[in-house]
Scaffold this motif. Structure first.
Motif, mmCIF file in Angstrom:
data_model
loop_
_atom_site.group_PDB
_atom_site.id
_atom_site.type_symbol
_atom_site.label_atom_id
_atom_site.label_comp_id
_atom_site.label_asym_id
_atom_site.label_seq_id
_atom_site.Cartn_x
_atom_site.Cartn_y
_atom_site.Cartn_z
ATOM 1 N N LEU A 117 -11.308 -7.347 39.305
ATOM 2 C CA LEU A 117 -10.170 -8.162 38.899
ATOM 3 C C LEU A 117 -10.468 -8.845 37.568
ATOM 4 O O LEU A 117 -11.627 -8.946 37.152
ATOM 5 C CB LEU A 117 -9.866 -9.217 39.963
ATOM 6 N N SER A 118 -9.436 -9.363 36.915
ATOM 7 C CA SER A 118 -9.620 -10.075 35.649
ATOM 8 C C SER A 118 -10.460 -11.329 35.834
ATOM 9 O O SER A 118 -11.058 -11.839 34.883
ATOM 10 C CB SER A 118 -8.263 -10.431 35.043
ATOM 11 N N ASP A 160 -3.529 -7.090 36.929
ATOM 12 C CA ASP A 160 -4.143 -7.379 38.242
ATOM 13 C C ASP A 160 -3.332 -6.875 39.432
ATOM 14 O O ASP A 160 -3.496 -7.377 40.556
ATOM 15 C CB ASP A 160 -4.430 -8.874 38.403
ATOM 16 N N VAL A 191 -7.380 -1.378 39.650
ATOM 17 C CA VAL A 191 -6.759 -2.624 39.224
ATOM 18 C C VAL A 191 -6.117 -2.415 37.861
ATOM 19 O O VAL A 191 -6.765 -1.943 36.922
ATOM 20 C CB VAL A 191 -7.791 -3.768 39.156
#
Length: 330
Positions: free
Chosen positions: A22-23, A65, A61
């Motif tokens: 994820l970011s 996101d 992803v």
């Protein structure tokens, strides 16, 4: 001497088949109880994102996101963490359920490419599909409009898929053939399939492309002479052997193995060693000097620090326990 730095990361469940990022820097993985979870790699803190009600395998992803989920029981899904919304993207093709969706990759325009490993068998019988060698795997494209296109069929256990960094081509794995194929998406060869890696050293699983544009392939197990012998048998005999393989499954013997190739199919990294508590690598993601590995066995991810000796290195044998143990092998 070769030194490898590794750390096990617990996932509060079993069989984390793939891993994505994820970011936030959290690791995302899917478990055999249907949960998709996020793990903070520094603290080990875990939060449940969603339960698909099936069995999530490959994860991807997107830039914003969104989490694309290949669910072996339900099909292709999308989860929006902000809205807490799970959406079905593809459930059937030509009236047939899309069982055993395995891995996906997403283009910048939102196009999704994904694999279906087998039309005959499910996740619990994946070894039988390899031994039968009939080839019912398929490769699909889902346009942003939702339109599904079959790009290839009669594949030998289609597995990992990933786009090259410039998105000019798609690389996909056939576990049953132990190879990688390139599908050109643009240019003079658009629509053509051609060999990328003709013969890998083991059975490929998930693929990913890192920030340097390298194509990473998880090698679940090395080649097995018994498998080569079985492939030479008549189809009817292979089907019987497929049943026997469920009783006497091939075992990876603690092998941790992942390789990275450039766009010209030149080997750049060869991460290969024995681990006391981790084996059967099925997915991986690179973040800087760190490689995060997933597995269809056990209850951990594995963090490995890349080193100059991986470019490429000879296989090493080592064991590890605890956090950030230094592995040394002659």
């Amino acid at each position: 001497m070769s030194h490898l730095q590794t750390r096990l990361i617990a996932v509060s469940g079993q069989k984390p088949e793939d891993v994505a990022i994820l970011s936030t820097g959290e690791l995302v993985t899917g478990l055999d109880d249907g949960r998709v979870i996020a793990i903070a790699p520094d603290t080990g803190q875990i939060r449940t994102l969603v339960n698909t009600g099936g069995r999530p395998l490959g994860l991807e992803v997107t830039a914003d996101d969104q989490i694309i989920i290949c669910d072996t029981e339900r099909g292709l899904l999308q989860f929006d963490p902000k809205q807490q919304k799970l959406t079905m993207l593809a459930e059937r093709f030509a009236g047939e359920p899309l069982r055993f969706c395995n891995n996906a990759t997403v283009a910048r325009d939102g196009t999704i490419y994904f694999s279906q490993s087998s039309r005959r068998y499910g996740l619990n019988d994946w070894k039988r599909d390899l031994v039968d060698g009939i080839g019912t795997g398929r490769l699909f494209r889902r346009a942003p409009s939702g339109e599904l296109t079959l790009l290839a069929d009669q594949l030998l256990f289609t597995n990992g898929v990933t786009l090259t960094a410039d998105e000019s081509s798609l690389i996909y794995a056939q576990s049953g053939a132990m190879n990688l194929t390139r599908l050109w998406l643009s240019g003079a060869k658009s629509g053509q399939h051609e060999p990328f890696i003709v013969a890998l050293a083991g059975f490929p699983d998930n693929l990913c492309t890192d920030e340097e544009g390298l194509i990473w392939v998880a090698l679940a197990s090395a080649k097995d002479r018994r498998f080569a012998l079985i492939q030479r048998l008549p189809a009817r005999t292979r089907r019987m052997m497929g049943w026997l393989q469920q009783v006497l499954p091939l075992h990876p013997k603690g092998t941790v193995w992942a390789q990275a190739y450039d766009q010209d199919a030149k080997l750049v990294h060869d991460v290969h060693f024995q681990h006391l508590e981790f084996e059967l690598v099925t997915g991986m993601r690179r973040v800087g000097d760190w490689l995060y590995l997933s597995s269809l066995q056990g209850g951990n991810l594995l963090e490995v620090r890349l080193s100059s000796s991986d470019k490429p290195c000879a296989p090493v044998t080592a064991g590890t326990r605890g956090e950030h143990d230094s592995i040394t092998a002659d």
